[in-house]
Enzyme design. Structure first.
Site, short mmCIF file in Angstrom:
data_model
loop_
_atom_site.label_atom_id
_atom_site.label_comp_id
_atom_site.label_asym_id
_atom_site.label_seq_id
_atom_site.Cartn_x
_atom_site.Cartn_y
_atom_site.Cartn_z
N HIS A 178 1.19 8.39 -0.43
CA HIS A 178 0.62 8.40 -1.78
C HIS A 178 1.14 9.61 -2.56
O HIS A 178 0.44 10.60 -2.74
CB HIS A 178 -0.91 8.39 -1.72
CG HIS A 178 -1.48 7.09 -1.23
ND1 HIS A 178 -1.92 6.93 0.08
CD2 HIS A 178 -1.66 5.90 -1.86
CE1 HIS A 178 -2.36 5.70 0.23
NE2 HIS A 178 -2.22 5.05 -0.93
N ASN A 179 2.36 9.49 -3.03
CA ASN A 179 3.02 10.57 -3.77
C ASN A 179 3.64 10.01 -5.03
O ASN A 179 3.45 8.84 -5.38
CB ASN A 179 4.07 11.24 -2.88
CG ASN A 179 5.01 10.22 -2.23
OD1 ASN A 179 5.42 9.25 -2.86
ND2 ASN A 179 5.34 10.43 -0.96
N GLN A 221 1.29 -5.23 9.94
CA GLN A 221 1.98 -5.68 8.74
C GLN A 221 1.96 -7.20 8.62
O GLN A 221 1.81 -7.75 7.52
CB GLN A 221 3.42 -5.17 8.73
CG GLN A 221 3.56 -3.68 8.49
CD GLN A 221 3.00 -3.27 7.14
OE1 GLN A 221 1.86 -2.81 7.05
NE2 GLN A 221 3.79 -3.43 6.10
#
Length: 460
Positions: free
Chosen positions: A213-214, A413
């Site tokens: 989360h950047n 996934q």
């Protein structure tokens, strides 16, 4: 104090006078003397009839005026020089209002556009003003600038397979700026370039340096949202205000994310959880930080938006929609609108599809090629591992799908694609069936890849 003068002189190259009212600051007024004279000249008339008429008026007035002595001319020259210096240093604190005669001459040339400029030559200096018919002009705002958006770059940005890994931090800001321009948001909201870039840089600085989360994740979500607007052909159906709200929400949807999810904050009873009453904790925080950034006048891209409150509310609604706890409600509302007959003139319908778009964009990594998606999966589970270690260290409930000791990445996934992504993208593509080629097909390819990988790990 008002000083008004029409100065006439036979030796001027262009015998045309403009009478003006000069509204001066107190400091400038105190520097003036009773015999100070202001000389203003303007461009020559456009046609001979105007020129002859003006020359006749000049001749009549000069015949009535007294001849000036040489010492008076000398004094006049000194006064004009001193006043010119005052005007040059006044930082545009004077307003020049043309009289009706001069305005009529100029109106012949510039009648058609609201953006026509009224120009007065003041002692040889060109002063320009632009009138805004809808909103009072804010003289503290920087000017608008045209930005060239390379066509090849815009074509790449419209593709879901765009490779974010080739861009550095500054290039990502440039590309987001291109999106704002291409969708017509800058023009509609009248955002000066300096304001837009200050906003984007302010947002970038508030994104923490987390594995996942950047700011690069922010760019990926924004680019995919832009891609969906292009592929779903929404530009002609959705207003610029809604497109601007979508793009801004995508930019800010995870700003100041601490790398710990809502479950951790609830279990740890953090100040954020208490502040937001344990509901959509991070999403409410992201929106609050967004509002804090916009509260800075130099970064407020909504400053010239007439319905800014409505647009900002939509930004908040879209950011809150990214909370997976709201997933069921968002999906049901959108599906109901589609079943009833989706209407792009219905604001509720439009907002519902934008919520689906930002949700799809937020988890869009598996739509991209494996070379682009692979590093994101590694970063995501690295961040999961950090939270899991912290939960164990603080003796909090451990989130099962984040525990590296028990989680299987390929299987995790596979389940996420089946349970969340495919149903969501399938609903989105009901609007434009052709969009399945860009989003659904790549998801099935990723699903097949993870199924094969999972089978190999189980020795099948």
């Amino acid at each position: 104090m008002f000083h008004s003068l029409c100065s006439l002189h036979r030796n001027f190259k262009h015998k045309l006078c403009v009478s003006v009212l000069i509204i001066m600051s107190d400091q400038q007024q105190s520097n003036l003397k009773d015999d100070d004279v202001i000389i203003l000249t303007s461009p020559p008339p456009e046609n001979e009839e105007d020129s002859e008429s003006i020359e006749e008026e000049i001749q009549e007035e000069t015949e009535d005026s007294d001849p000036e002595e040489p010492d008076q001319k000398q004094q006049l020259s000194e006064n004009n020089a001193r006043l010119s210096d005052d005007l040059a240093n006044s930082n545009n604190n004077c307003e020049f209002v043309e009289t009706q005669n001069a305005a009529n001459l100029r109106a012949k040339q510039k009648l058609s556009s609201k953006q026509s400029e009224k120009t007065v030559l003041i002692n040889g200096t060109n002063g320009t003003s632009t009138a805004d018919q809808h909103q009072e002009e804010d003289f503290t705002m920087p000017g608008l600038e045209a930005v060239y958006c390379p066509k090849a770059t815009m074509r790449d940005l419209a593709e879901p397979m765009f490779d974010v890994w080739r861009l550095d931090r500054d290039s990502m800001v440039d590309h987001i700026e291109y999106m704002y321009h291409d969708l017509g948001i800058v023009r509609a909201w009248r955002i000066p370039r300096a304001t837009l870039r200050m906003f984007l840089l302010g947002v970038r600085e508030r994104y923490q340096d987390n594995p996942y989360h950047n700011f690069k994740h922010c760019f990926c979500v924004t680019q995919m949202a832009y891609s969906m607007v292009c592929k779903l052909r929404l530009r002609g159906s959705v207003s610029v205000d809604y497109l601007g709200a979508l793009l801004t929400a995508a930019v800010c949807h995870d700003v100041d994310h601490p790398g710990l999810n809502n479950a951790y904050h609830s279990h740890a009873r953090t100040p954020l959880a208490i502040l937001y009453n344990y509901k959509s904790i991070l999403e409410q925080h992201h929106f609050a930080v967004t509002c804090r950034i916009l509260s800075n006048k130099e970064r407020n891209i909504f400053r010239n938006v007439n319905n800014r409150d409505e647009v900002l509310t939509n930004v908040g609604e879209l950011i809150l929609a990214t909370d997976l706890a709201r997933h069921k409600d968002v999906m049901e509302t959108y599906a109901r609108n589609v079943d009833d007959g989706f209407d792009f003139k219905n604001n509720g319908h439009v907002l519902s599809v934008l919520k689906i778009i930002i949700k799809c964009a937020d988890v869009s990594n598996e739509v991209r090629p494996e070379t682009v998606a692979g590093p994101w999966v590694e970063r995501l589970f690295a961040e999961y591992s950090e939270q899991s270690a912290r939960e164990k260290r603080e003796r909090l409930p451990v989130t099962p799908y984040m525990d590296p000791d028990i989680v299987n990445v390929a299987e995790s996934q596979e389940n996420f694609i089946r349970g969340i992504m495919l149903p969501m993208y399938d609903e989105l593509c009901k609007l434009i069936v052709d969009a399945r080629l860009f989003y659904i097909n790549p998801l099935y390819e990723a699903l097949t890849r993870y199924e094969v990988q999972s089978m190999r790990e189980r020795g099948i």
